[in-house]
Design an enzyme around this catalytic site. Sequence first.
Site, PDB file in Angstrom:
ATOM      1  N   ASP A  81       0.854  -1.196   0.000  1.00  0.00           N
ATOM      2  CA  ASP A  81       0.000   0.000   0.000  1.00  0.00           C
ATOM      3  C   ASP A  81       0.893   1.251   0.000  1.00  0.00           C
ATOM      4  OD1 ASP A  81      -2.437   1.386   0.180  1.00  0.00           O
ATOM      5  OD2 ASP A  81      -2.397   1.397   2.372  1.00  0.00           O
ATOM      6  N   HIS A  82       0.632   2.172  -0.910  1.00  0.00           N
ATOM      7  CA  HIS A  82       1.352   3.457  -0.964  1.00  0.00           C
ATOM      8  C   HIS A  82       2.879   3.328  -0.985  1.00  0.00           C
ATOM      9  CE1 HIS A  82      -2.188   6.022  -0.566  1.00  0.00           C
ATOM     10  NE2 HIS A  82      -2.640   5.174   0.328  1.00  0.00           N
ATOM     11  N   ALA A 212     -11.566   4.855   2.258  1.00  0.00           N
ATOM     12  CA  ALA A 212     -12.960   4.441   2.097  1.00  0.00           C
ATOM     13  C   ALA A 212     -13.566   3.833   3.361  1.00  0.00           C
ATOM     14  CB  ALA A 212     -13.078   3.472   0.923  1.00  0.00           C
TER      15      ALA A 212
HETATM   16  P1  13P Z   1      -9.103   4.712   5.495  1.00  0.00           P
HETATM   17  O1  13P Z   1      -8.232   5.604   6.324  1.00  0.00           O
HETATM   18  O2  13P Z   1     -10.369   5.383   5.103  1.00  0.00           O
HETATM   19  O3  13P Z   1      -9.353   3.390   6.143  1.00  0.00           O
HETATM   20  O4  13P Z   1      -8.304   4.422   4.121  1.00  0.00           O
HETATM   21  C1  13P Z   1      -7.284   3.452   4.062  1.00  0.00           C
HETATM   22  C2  13P Z   1      -6.475   3.518   2.808  1.00  0.00           C
HETATM   23  O5  13P Z   1      -6.810   4.165   1.824  1.00  0.00           O
HETATM   24  C3  13P Z   1      -5.225   2.742   2.789  1.00  0.00           C
HETATM   25  O6  13P Z   1      -4.505   2.940   1.608  1.00  0.00           O
HETATM   26  O1  G3H Z   2      -3.093   4.957   3.643  1.00  0.00           O
HETATM   27  C1  G3H Z   2      -2.705   4.786   4.781  1.00  0.00           C
HETATM   28  C2  G3H Z   2      -3.033   3.535   5.481  1.00  0.00           C
HETATM   29  O2  G3H Z   2      -4.092   3.757   6.390  1.00  0.00           O
HETATM   30  C3  G3H Z   2      -1.805   3.002   6.152  1.00  0.00           C
HETATM   31  O3  G3H Z   2      -1.413   3.830   7.210  1.00  0.00           O
HETATM   32  O4  G3H Z   2       0.976   4.320   6.761  1.00  0.00           O
HETATM   33  O5  G3H Z   2       0.012   4.522   9.079  1.00  0.00           O
HETATM   34  O6  G3H Z   2       0.359   2.264   8.026  1.00  0.00           O
HETATM   35  P1  G3H Z   2       0.075   3.728   7.797  1.00  0.00           P
HETATM   36 ZN    ZN Z   3      -4.586   4.873   0.803  1.00  0.00          ZN
END
Ligand code: 13P
Ligand code: G3H
Ligand code: ZN
Length: 308
Positions: A81-82, A212
């Site tokens: 993620d990201h 979301a």
């Molecule tokens: P929320 O903070 O709405 O749960 O989003 C999570 C997210 O987009 C993780 O990449």
């Molecule tokens: O997009 C962010 C997610 O909620 C993950 O958060 O970078 O604190 O693990 P984090």
């Molecule tokens: Zn995100």
Amino acid sequence: PLVTSKELFKKAYEGGYAIGAFNVNNMEIIQGIVEAAKEENSPLILQVSAGARKYARPVYLKKLVEAAVEDTGLPVVLHLDHGESFEICKACIDDGFTSVMIDGSKLPFEENITLTKKVVDYAHEHGVVVEAELGRIGGVEDNISVGEREATFTDPDQALEFVERTGVDSLAIAIGTSHGAYKFKGEPYLDFKRLEEIMKRLPGFPLVLHGASTVLPEFVEACNKYGGSIHSAKGVPEEMLRKAASLGICKINIDTDLRLAMTAMIRKYLAENPSEFDPRKYLGAAREAIKEMVKHKIRNVLGSSNKL
Ligand code: 13P
Ligand code: G3H
Ligand code: ZN
């Protein structure tokens, strides 16, 4: 097995439902989510952020997800993620992730394309799929006006050019959601017209909705009842998520709702059992709450029950 999201997204798009992508940071979170998916017979994406890798250390999360797959027999997408650099995407691809996100959304358009293309080339050589982001999805601290916000939403023509030039497999778009528990100052608003414009230019192409979480009131209230202080929290209403899923959104990202469920149940358990100090008790209660919450999402919001 660990699988890519290619076929899952195709079926989701055609079926008008979305696949939940849940952020994981420890064993109890992983177990709660996979047990829910198993009982609902639902496809599932488990995603790991850079912060999660730092907290748990990469090998632990990888092995925990593998354990979940072995234990349940579920096909699971393991997704970064990201990812903010080529290097972290490469590290995850080399580690066996089946999907990575390269988030170049802070970069100028051309630089986002160049970076995304570089990740796509490496990922595809290794049978891994890539999600990118175009437009800016607000963060917790962002405090911007409506006008400024409009300017950060995804431009439909740019989305088409971006997908064509990068060869990316899915695209996260900005239509009004943001990360964290404070998504809207006033009434919740998502730009569905913009989503439809993007879909018109990219028919059949899987789009991703970040930020979301619904910010379920029952968990915010439980946090506050048992010693917490969480105020003006607001998420995306379930009917908006259902509508997004029925259109072209194939992946819906959820982290905040997991955090709130876990924290609410730990607070409640400890408040009601002040002499208890066995972590298995309060983490077990949290795991159960996560499982029920995820089942509810799969069944009533994502629509992915019995889609395996
Ligand atoms: P929320 O903070 O709405 O749960 O989003 C999570 C997210 O987009 C993780 O990449
Ligand atoms: O997009 C962010 C997610 O909620 C993950 O958060 O970078 O604190 O693990 P984090
Ligand atoms: Zn995100």
